[in-house]
Design an enzyme around this catalytic site. Structure first.
Site, PDB file in Angstrom:
ATOM      1  N   ILE A  59      64.675  71.718  -0.973  1.00  0.00           N
ATOM      2  CA  ILE A  59      63.791  72.576  -0.191  1.00  0.00           C
ATOM      3  C   ILE A  59      62.758  73.175  -1.128  1.00  0.00           C
ATOM      4  O   ILE A  59      63.109  73.742  -2.178  1.00  0.00           O
ATOM      5  CB  ILE A  59      64.576  73.694   0.521  1.00  0.00           C
ATOM      6  CG1 ILE A  59      65.421  73.100   1.641  1.00  0.00           C
ATOM      7  CG2 ILE A  59      63.641  74.752   1.083  1.00  0.00           C
ATOM      8  CD1 ILE A  59      64.634  72.502   2.784  1.00  0.00           C
TER       9      ILE A  59
ATOM     10  N   ARG B 259      86.825  67.819  15.566  1.00  0.00           N
ATOM     11  CA  ARG B 259      86.795  66.911  14.418  1.00  0.00           C
ATOM     12  C   ARG B 259      85.401  66.464  14.033  1.00  0.00           C
ATOM     13  O   ARG B 259      84.615  66.032  14.883  1.00  0.00           O
ATOM     14  CB  ARG B 259      87.655  65.680  14.704  1.00  0.00           C
ATOM     15  CG  ARG B 259      87.809  64.808  13.452  1.00  0.00           C
ATOM     16  CD  ARG B 259      88.669  63.607  13.685  1.00  0.00           C
ATOM     17  NE  ARG B 259      88.908  62.921  12.411  1.00  0.00           N
ATOM     18  CZ  ARG B 259      89.121  61.621  12.281  1.00  0.00           C
ATOM     19  NH1 ARG B 259      89.159  60.849  13.344  1.00  0.00           N
ATOM     20  NH2 ARG B 259      89.318  61.093  11.081  1.00  0.00           N
ATOM     21  N   LEU B 260      85.115  66.583  12.720  1.00  0.00           N
ATOM     22  CA  LEU B 260      83.986  65.909  12.098  1.00  0.00           C
ATOM     23  C   LEU B 260      84.589  64.759  11.299  1.00  0.00           C
ATOM     24  O   LEU B 260      85.215  64.973  10.258  1.00  0.00           O
ATOM     25  CB  LEU B 260      83.213  66.865  11.188  1.00  0.00           C
ATOM     26  CG  LEU B 260      81.948  66.303  10.525  1.00  0.00           C
ATOM     27  CD1 LEU B 260      80.878  66.026  11.581  1.00  0.00           C
ATOM     28  CD2 LEU B 260      81.404  67.277   9.484  1.00  0.00           C
TER      29      LEU B 260
ATOM     30  N   SER C 198      77.376  69.874  -3.452  1.00  0.00           N
ATOM     31  CA  SER C 198      76.541  70.981  -3.912  1.00  0.00           C
ATOM     32  C   SER C 198      76.946  71.382  -5.322  1.00  0.00           C
ATOM     33  O   SER C 198      77.988  70.971  -5.832  1.00  0.00           O
ATOM     34  CB  SER C 198      76.677  72.181  -2.964  1.00  0.00           C
ATOM     35  OG  SER C 198      77.830  72.932  -3.275  1.00  0.00           O
ATOM     36  N   GLY C 199      76.140  72.225  -5.943  1.00  0.00           N
ATOM     37  CA  GLY C 199      76.412  72.678  -7.303  1.00  0.00           C
ATOM     38  C   GLY C 199      77.002  74.077  -7.369  1.00  0.00           C
ATOM     39  O   GLY C 199      76.996  74.705  -8.429  1.00  0.00           O
TER      40      GLY C 199
ATOM     41  N   ASN D  80      91.563  71.688   8.526  1.00  0.00           N
ATOM     42  CA  ASN D  80      90.131  71.691   8.216  1.00  0.00           C
ATOM     43  C   ASN D  80      89.978  71.502   6.721  1.00  0.00           C
ATOM     44  O   ASN D  80      90.462  72.330   5.945  1.00  0.00           O
ATOM     45  CB  ASN D  80      89.517  73.033   8.653  1.00  0.00           C
ATOM     46  CG  ASN D  80      88.110  73.241   8.116  1.00  0.00           C
ATOM     47  OD1 ASN D  80      87.360  72.290   7.930  1.00  0.00           O
ATOM     48  ND2 ASN D  80      87.745  74.493   7.855  1.00  0.00           N
ATOM     49  N   GLY D  81      89.336  70.417   6.304  1.00  0.00           N
ATOM     50  CA  GLY D  81      89.103  70.248   4.876  1.00  0.00           C
ATOM     51  C   GLY D  81      89.289  68.822   4.403  1.00  0.00           C
ATOM     52  O   GLY D  81      89.288  67.876   5.191  1.00  0.00           O
ATOM     53  N   GLU D  82      89.448  68.688   3.101  1.00  0.00           N
ATOM     54  CA  GLU D  82      89.673  67.390   2.463  1.00  0.00           C
ATOM     55  C   GLU D  82      90.670  67.559   1.322  1.00  0.00           C
ATOM     56  O   GLU D  82      90.529  68.484   0.506  1.00  0.00           O
ATOM     57  CB  GLU D  82      88.367  66.812   1.886  1.00  0.00           C
ATOM     58  CG  GLU D  82      87.232  66.633   2.883  1.00  0.00           C
ATOM     59  CD  GLU D  82      87.447  65.500   3.861  1.00  0.00           C
ATOM     60  OE1 GLU D  82      88.416  64.718   3.676  1.00  0.00           O
ATOM     61  OE2 GLU D  82      86.659  65.394   4.820  1.00  0.00           O
TER      62      GLU D  82
ATOM     63  N   CYS E  96      86.113  70.172   9.805  1.00  0.00           N
ATOM     64  CA  CYS E  96      86.559  70.397  11.173  1.00  0.00           C
ATOM     65  C   CYS E  96      86.603  71.881  11.492  1.00  0.00           C
ATOM     66  O   CYS E  96      86.338  72.738  10.645  1.00  0.00           O
ATOM     67  CB  CYS E  96      87.957  69.796  11.375  1.00  0.00           C
ATOM     68  SG  CYS E  96      88.058  68.047  10.946  1.00  0.00           S
TER      69      CYS E  96
END
EC number: 6.3.5.4
Length: 642
Positions: A291, A50-51, A363-364, A75-77, A2
């Protein structure tokens, strides 16, 4: 994921205009296209974009507690929110939603500031407590999620996920920070303890800010730190087993989502490890994407395919041409501040590709800093051993020899001894600070006008690295270098790059290798378990031997390589020449235009490689125009020369 924004009046509860809060939040619509909200109270206002990822219907923000005492914009998790929720329910708390946002409210009621230590996640949030009449701002341990704040002309404090959110407030004073310009040209990014706009600050990673009504705004308080000073005495075998379990749990905890989820897959060790554990935990084929590059020596898609085939992922690849620089203006807008890590171009493209099918991508990122994977750690450690063998007088002589040695960029690697000789004559901290710098002190000084040198008042971009290493809780030079990178490079470059590029396309990126328990485990590893015989991430690679082939584990690290030097001799040659005549740089009055022109001419004629410098100046030019109006016919703002 978010976007958040807001305002708090610390001294008196002045009325807050909801339209102003909404305008700040709406600049962050790319971070949250699924919904928006505004809440205001006495002298306080929160905005949210909000996402939707978890509890798509119930997690609407800003969220207010049932008794109206608390409000939060977040914003976050919080990956362990269900475990924390169960603990809170056992203590009598009742929940109306299935969102992690509501868990933050209940955790604050139960534990106050101490709630942060119970959260495993990435987050930046603002919480207002009416009973205590205070604003509480907090940021996650490693700085995955950003938070900017500033005091404005009427005494109010504004905050937002990105700088553009603050810039939407008309009372924010816009002046260019000379120290931030020096920092940017040193490092290639504006670090977390600086901002291009004078007076704007970023809440440091692992810190909170408690602002009580009627009191001055204090300095942030640290609530978490990493410690390299207490190595484990466990056996290599037990450490290897613990490594696997921590990796497994870090990945699984980040697979919780109510929307499609996938992963970036470069074919390197880190992203391949993440995909391996995702495949182990998933019933369906994992969505992965890569990519590729038109230049074969930069292309890793063949390695990504090996991993994809091994774990039967649903894999997609998109090839990027060597002249894919069409995103320059898009990135300038996404980052606000100048950002010269050209790999942001490829990170944007892979985020764009992922977003076509998923809303969350793992992601890594993070393992190189935590487990000593960068090549520079190997070189630094070798230099440190040599430095320790030389008497002080001999070190000074070798350093002077390095100063006199010619800079042979065109020569084979074995003859490019200048920087190594110079490093041996320097202190450990100075040598590493210079090793991570993009443009070195002498080169920067040649570009600066007397106005900028005066405005800097002795400030050096390298100094923060020197101080971080000197005060690091570590027992050896490698640990001190890793500590400094985790505090400066990781949040300032790597995490800023991933956050801005993924959020620009409304994609949530998660970094399982930055699970704080895994990072703390890495910091406790003996040095030989992190770097041994020139092999970085030694224990991690050994532990992953049962999952990944040696062709993946021990191949030469490539990363996203962008041919910017070739661009400035080819399709961007005109831009290289134009930088020296930049109206924005000229109006700023801090640069020697003739020195920039010489650097551009020498680069175009292949007499020297100034590609990275020209890229830095190009991105700085764009930020100065966008933020301060410099270079426009009628500039809106003037730069500070104080």
């Amino acid at each position: 994921m978010c976007g958040i924004a807001g305002l708090f009046h610390p001294l008196v509860p002045k009325p807050v205009d909801p339209a102003r809060i909404r305008a700040m939040a709406d600049t962050l619509a790319h971070r949250g296209p699924d919904g928006s909200g505004v809440w205001t109270g006495p002298g306080v206002g929160f905005g949210h974009r909000r996402l939707s990822i978890i509890d798509l219907e119930g997690g609407v923000q800003p969220m207010v507690s049932a008794d109206a005492r608390l409000a939060v914009t977040y914003n976050g998790e919080i990956y362990n929110f269900r475990e924390v929720r169960a603990e809170l329910e056992a203590k009598g708390h009742v929940f109306r939603t299935d969102s992690d946002t509501e868990v933050i409210l209940a955790a604050w009621l139960q534990w106050g500031e101490e709630c942060l230590s119970r959260f495993n996640g990435m987050f930046a949030f603002a919480l207002y407590d009416a009973d205590r009449d205070c604003l509480f701002l907090a940021r996650d341990r490693l700085g995955v999620k950003p938070l900017f704040y500033a005091t404005i002309a009427d005494g109010g404090l504004i905050f937002a996920s990105e700088l553009k959110g603050l810039l939407a407030h008309p009372l924010l004073r816009r002046e260019v920070s000379p120290q931030a310009v020096e920092d940017y040209l040193t490092l290639g990014y504006v670090p977390d303890d600086a901002c291009l706009v004078e007076g704007v600050r970023k809440l440091p990673a692992g810190h909170f800010l408690m602002i009580r009504r009627g009191r001055k705004v204090p300095e942030p308080s640290r609530w978490w730190d990493i410690d390299f000073s207490s190595p484990s005495r466990s056996s290599a075998a037990s450490l290897e087993e613990e490594m696997v379990e921590r990796l497994r749990e870090a990945v699984r905890s980040r697979m919780v989502a109510d929307v499609p989820l996938g992963a970036f897959l470069s074919g390197g060790v880190d992203s391949s490890a993440v995909v391996a554990f995702m495949a182990e935990a998933s019933r369906a084929a994992v969505e992965t994407c890569s990519i590729g590059f038109s230049e074969a020596d930069h292309d890793e898609t063949a390695f990504a395919k090996i991993v994809s085939d091994r774990f039967a992922t649903s894999h997609r690849t998109r090839r990027v041409a060597a002249d894919d620089f069409a995103l320059i203006d898009t990135l300038a807008d996404a980052f606000d501040e100048p950002f010269a890590d050209a790999s942001a171009l490829a990170t944007y493209r892979v985020s764009e590709l992922a977003r076509e099918r998923v809303k969350v991508a793992l992601s890594g990122d993070g393992a190189d800093e935590a487990f000593a994977g960068y090549r520079r750690y190997k070189l630094f450690s070798a230099e440190e051993r040599m430095r320790g063998l030389l008497p002080q007088g001999a070190r000074a002589f070798v350093g002077r020899l390095g100063d006199a040695y010619p800079k042979l960029d065109w020569a084979p690697q074995m003859f490019r001894a200048k920087t190594t000789l110079q490093a041996l004559g320097q202190s450990t901290e100075e040598a590493y600070a210079l090793a991570v710098s993009v443009t070195r002190p002498l080169a920067r000084s040649r570009l600066y006008s007397s106005n900028l040198r005066h405005a800097l008042q002795g400030h050096r971009g390298e100094q923060r690295y020197i101080e971080a290493m000197r005060t690091a809780p570590a027992r050896d030079a490698l640990g001190r270098a890793q500590y400094a990178d985790l505090k400066i490079w990781l949040p300032g470059d790597i995490l800023t790059k991933v956050d801005r590029t993924s959020m620009a396309v409304s994609l949530e990126a998660r970094e399982p290798l930055l699970d704080h328990r895994l990072v703390e485990f890495a910091a406790r590893l003996p040095t030989r378990m992190r770097l041994r015989g020139g092999t970085g991430k030694y224990l991690m690679k050994r532990a992953l031997g049962r999952y990944l082939p040696d062709d993946i584990l021990y191949r030469k690290k490539m990363g996203f390589v962008t041919p910017i030097s070739a661009w400035f001799r080819g399709p961007l040659a005109g831009a290289a020449e134009a930088i020296a005549r930049s109206p924005a740089l000229s109006e700023l009055g801090w640069f020697d235009e003739a020195a920039i022109a010489r650097a551009a001419a020498d680069h175009r004629a292949a007499r020297a490689d100034h590609g990275r410098l020209l890229w830095q100046l190009l991105m700085l030019d764009k930020s100065l125009g966008r933020i301060f109006g410099l270079g426009e016919a009628v500039p809106q703002y003037r730069a500070s020369t104080k």
